[in-house]
Design an enzyme around this catalytic site. Structure first.
Site, PDB file in Angstrom:
ATOM      1  N   ILE A 137       0.802  -1.220   0.000  1.00 11.77           N
ATOM      2  CA  ILE A 137       0.000   0.000   0.000  1.00 11.77           C
ATOM      3  C   ILE A 137       0.838   1.276   0.000  1.00 11.77           C
ATOM      4  O   ILE A 137       0.296   2.369  -0.055  1.00 11.77           O
ATOM      5  CB  ILE A 137      -1.023   0.034   1.161  1.00 11.77           C
ATOM      6  CG1 ILE A 137      -0.352  -0.306   2.488  1.00 11.77           C
ATOM      7  CG2 ILE A 137      -2.173  -0.902   0.892  1.00 11.77           C
ATOM      8  CD1 ILE A 137      -1.321  -0.354   3.661  1.00 11.77           C
ATOM      9  N   GLY A 138       2.126   1.156   0.060  1.00 16.39           N
ATOM     10  CA  GLY A 138       2.918   2.386  -0.013  1.00 16.39           C
ATOM     11  C   GLY A 138       4.394   2.103  -0.143  1.00 16.39           C
ATOM     12  O   GLY A 138       4.894   1.108   0.374  1.00 16.39           O
ATOM     13  N   ALA A 154      10.148   7.024  -1.331  1.00 20.17           N
ATOM     14  CA  ALA A 154      10.889   7.383  -2.531  1.00 20.17           C
ATOM     15  C   ALA A 154      12.079   6.472  -2.821  1.00 20.17           C
ATOM     16  O   ALA A 154      12.286   6.044  -3.944  1.00 20.17           O
ATOM     17  CB  ALA A 154      11.353   8.821  -2.425  1.00 20.17           C
ATOM     18  N   LYS A 158       5.069  -1.859   8.167  1.00 22.89           N
ATOM     19  CA  LYS A 158       6.089  -1.114   7.424  1.00 22.89           C
ATOM     20  C   LYS A 158       7.364  -1.932   7.449  1.00 22.89           C
ATOM     21  O   LYS A 158       7.792  -2.408   8.490  1.00 22.89           O
ATOM     22  CB  LYS A 158       6.327   0.252   8.068  1.00 22.89           C
ATOM     23  CG  LYS A 158       7.413   1.034   7.334  1.00 22.89           C
ATOM     24  CD  LYS A 158       7.401   2.498   7.710  1.00 22.89           C
ATOM     25  CE  LYS A 158       8.270   2.775   8.920  1.00 22.89           C
ATOM     26  NZ  LYS A 158       8.547   4.197   9.111  1.00 22.89           N
ATOM     27  N   ASP A 212       4.430  18.497  10.730  1.00 27.24           N
ATOM     28  CA  ASP A 212       4.061  18.009   9.396  1.00 27.24           C
ATOM     29  C   ASP A 212       2.576  17.686   9.342  1.00 27.24           C
ATOM     30  O   ASP A 212       2.170  16.634   8.850  1.00 27.24           O
ATOM     31  CB  ASP A 212       4.916  16.789   9.046  1.00 27.24           C
ATOM     32  CG  ASP A 212       5.034  16.601   7.528  1.00 27.24           C
ATOM     33  OD1 ASP A 212       4.658  17.535   6.789  1.00 27.24           O
ATOM     34  OD2 ASP A 212       5.474  15.523   7.092  1.00 27.24           O
TER      35      ASP A 212
END
Lengths: 330, 429
Positions: free
Chosen positions: B46-47, B50, B71, B166
């Protein structure tokens, strides 16, 4: 500021005493209600020490609170009962401890002096790495304490120090890495103390350290290899370094690591390997190994991490090592 | 403080879960987290960050069938400093435990990978929601709910003497039960220095250029006046505009231009972005935004104070808005957008997929199903409307790089005559 003490404690002394009573009760008969009450005491203490967000802490109130903490030995039950505190209260306890440790009167650090006389506090905190619920706040408290040489010395020269070799391999990653941060702090912060310690306990430490370097755990290997490089290249550790690089077993281990399947392990081990080669007074066994593998090493190094073109220092060192190895004579 | 805790739903009072039996607050099934990566069956990628070193998977924890987000950080592909930053963020996540902050259930190492297990937010992020489903913004009651939950997280973070730095829609997650959580503490900064509480921070935020539209002017300015936790309030104001209009103001402009506009120009206002805003949005919403975006940080109310703002009166105690929303949109795993950069990154990481779970990686469906669900911009390359020098294109380069650097590893290993089984393992790097 007065409104803070309205409810239970009128002044810092009463506040500390009430908190200590509460800890005593919590220890003998833990309950949610007591834990909640304890949280409030700790918050009030934290506010005295750090200010309430609008006003700075009042030096006189801070002094009164600190004095009472020493005289009624508040830190001992606090550290002993960390696991019984609520989540937020554990953090408050860590911050109260950290603030008190930094307290200074002229050149004296009264809290550090106090903890010196109660060194089991430090060992309780160290053992807390075994309890995942309090490992992180306790680890933070321990690191705060180890900033002071006298306290670091106590831990370094204790039997308990060797537990770190287990803690850095704990299965929960964040606790293991917190333990490693503390371990590193102990071995690097107070240069002279550390050098003396490493020299005096060389055999025992490096026997254990080698196990870390050969661990199955990638994280342990990479971290400990990097730290080894830092330790050996620190001028304060000159005699430890000399001893380390005269042992052919150590050289063999590094040569194997140069060929490790992980590029990072290869790279870190290069920074230890270079010390063996650069040493102008190589012992015979070291020289023998290097001579025996001269051609292979030259060939290997010329192809070693050629993609790191931007790393000038690394390339200079590599060229230097190749030259040194080529010129080796028996 | 105690007042704050009561307000925040007594987070302090709840017993901390033991590390041995970590319960996942977001899923109905609690589970005994284990260190065995084979217990986590990958459902979908799902992710991807970079560099390709970070990837996030939706996984099924086999013993209980609970869905979790995992993750995976390939530590071999990150510098030591990045690794330390990762540990620092984990430490913050352990330190900041609140229902409105994404928690870490478990962390473990397998081979050279770090696995971080977190609850799965089935709705994905508000950023994705705006990007794919509600391109022109959300309704006011929904925004009020999302912002209130986010403010609760901020009030807690600030009471712990941190600044998040953020805050933006893509860092606000939600799920089908109505839970809303702020994530990504990688840019957070502690206000505790040398045992003393600081009121002003000076550190450069170090956030990516994509975050500039949300960043407070005093943070961007980097001058001796510094900034404080009111910087988060400004970002929340921009997030409010983003949720209302579908896009953050200044979006797509070069960072230097944004800086000038923020320092010199008037603060962005809802009525300037949407002409009929007074029809769609209440006056209290507009005043809320104006308060947050006041150029003088001291004039912005604190997070705690803002929670009392009349704008939040419309939030019902048991709101079913979010659950309804989640029902009305396609599941996260299907909100897919094909994109060449994404495929490239995915192809580059397919090597890793095999390690993660042999069976699921083999199915081709895995590789075709692309989604930037949890992460837009930051995790993948497909940011629309971003100037070319943004992360979008970098991720492609980085992905290509990581493939390129992998090659010599293996050839070097072969040259140096490592035995066969070792070589096989080295393919997993």
């Amino acid at each position: 500021m007065a409104f803070l003490f309205k409810a239970k404690a009128k002044n810092p002394q009463d506040l500390v005493r009430a908190a200590k009573d509460c800890l005593g009760q919590l220890e003998s008969k833990p309950s949610d209600k007591l834990a909640e009450e304890m949280s409030k005491h700790l918050q009030a203490m934290k506010t005295v020490l750090y200010g309430d967000g609008e006003t700075d802490p009042h030096p006189e109130l801070v002094a009164q609170l600190a004095q009472e903490v020493y005289s009624c030995d508040f830190l001992i039950p606090l550290v002993n009962n960390m696991a019984r505190l609520e989540f937020e209260a554990k953090k408050d306890a860590a911050q109260i401890f950290g603030n008190l440790l930094r307290r200074q009167i002229g050149t004296r650090s009264p809290t550090v002096e106090y903890v010196c006389t109660k060194d089991h506090l430090l060992f309780t905190l160290l053992k807390d790495y075994e309890n995942p619920e309090i490992a992180l706040p306790a680890g933070q408290m321990l690191r705060e304490a180890l900033r002071y040489e006298a306290l670091a010395k106590t831990v370094l020269h204790s039997e308990q120090f060797y537990k770190f070799f287990d803690y850095v391999e704990l299965s929960t990653f964040d606790i293991a890495s917190d333990a490693f941060a503390t371990f590193k702090e102990l071995l690097t912060r107070h240069k002279i103390l550390c050098a003396e310690f490493l020299e005096k306990n060389y055999d025992r430490i490096f026997e254990q350290y080698t196990k870390l370097l050969l661990s199955e755990n990638y994280v342990t290997r990479r971290q400990s290899l990097k730290l080894l490089g830092e330790l050996l290249l620190d001028r304060a550790n000159f005699s430890v370094m000399t001893r380390y690089i005269s042992n052919p077993e150590n050289l063999k281990m590094m040569m194997n690591m140069l060929k490790d399947k992980s590029k990072n392990i290869q790279f870190e081990s290069f920074h230890v390997f270079k010390v063996f080669v650069a040493n102008p007074n190589k012992t015979k066994p070291i020289l023998d190994i290097l001579l025996k593998n001269r051609d292979k090493l030259v060939d290997f190094l010329s192809k070693f991490h050629t993609e790191r073109q931007d790393d000038e220092q690394f390339n200079d060192e590599k060229v230097y090592l190749i030259k040194q190895i080529k010129e080796l004579t028996a | 403080m105690s007042l704050l805790r009561d307000l925040l739903g007594g987070s302090g009072a709840s017993a901390p879960p033991s590390a041995a039996a970590v319960s996942l607050s977001r899923s109905s099934a609690s589970f005994q987290a284990t260190n065995d990566r084979h217990d986590y069956e990958m459902v979908q990628l799902i992710g991807i960050k970079a560099s390709g070193a970070h990837s996030v998977y939706l996984c099924k924890f086999k013993p209980t069938q609970a869905l979790v987000a995992v993750k995976k950080v390939s530590l071999e592909h990150v510098e030591y400093s990045a690794w330390e930053a990762e540990m620092e963020e984990l430490r913050r996540l352990r330190w900041l435990k609140h229902p409105n902050i994404i928690s870490v259930s478990h962390t473990f190492i397998s081979r050279h990978e770090l696995y971080v297990v977190s609850p799965f937010f089935s709705g994905g992020s508000c950023g994705t929601l705006l990007q794919h489903t509600f391109k022109s913004g959300l309704s006011e009651p929904l925004i009020a709910y999302l912002l209130r939950e986010t403010l609760r997280a901020l009030a807690y973070i600030h009471s712990n003497w941190f600044i998040h730095r953020d805050v933006k829609a893509s860092n606000i997650m939600f799920d089908s039960t109505g839970a809303v959580a702020l994530r990504d503490l990688s840019h957070a900064v502690s206000m505790l220095r040398d045992g003393k509480r600081q009121y002003i921070a000076y550190q450069f935020a170090g956030s990516s250029p994509e975050s500039v539209p949300w960043t407070a002017p005093e943070v961007l300015e980097q001058n001796l006046l510094g900034y404080d936790n009111k910087a988060d309030i400004y970002s929340l104001g921009i997030t409010a505009l983003e949720l209302a209009t579908g896009q953050a103001p200044y979006y797509g402009l070069p960072p230097t231009k944004i800086l000038l506009l923020k320092l010199l120009g008037p603060s962005p206002r809802l009525e300037d972005m949407i002409l009929d805003s007074h029809m769609r949005f209440s006056k209290s919403f507009r005043t809320f935004i104006d308060l947050c975006l006041n150029p003088d940080p001291n004039e912005r109310p604190s997070a705690l104070k803002l929670l009392d703002h009349p704008f939040f009166k419309q939030v019902r105690r048991r709101s079913s808005l979010i659950p309804q929303l989640v029902q009305s949109i396609p599941p996260l795993t299907q909100r897919i957008k094909r994109d060449s950069a994404w495929s490239a990154t995915l192809a580059a990481s397919s090597e890793d997929l095999r390690i993660f779970d042999d069976e699921s990686a083999r199915s081709s469906a895995m590789l075709d199903d692309q989604d930037n669900g949890q992460d837009n911009g930051q995790y993948n390359g497909q940011d629309n409307g971003q100037p070319a020098n943004y992360a979008g294109d970098d991720s492609m380069l980085d992905a290509a790089d990581s493939v390129a650097t992998l090659q010599p590893t293996f050839s070097a290993a072969q040259v140096h005559d490592l035995n066969a089984p070792e070589l096989k393992e080295s393919e997993c790097l």
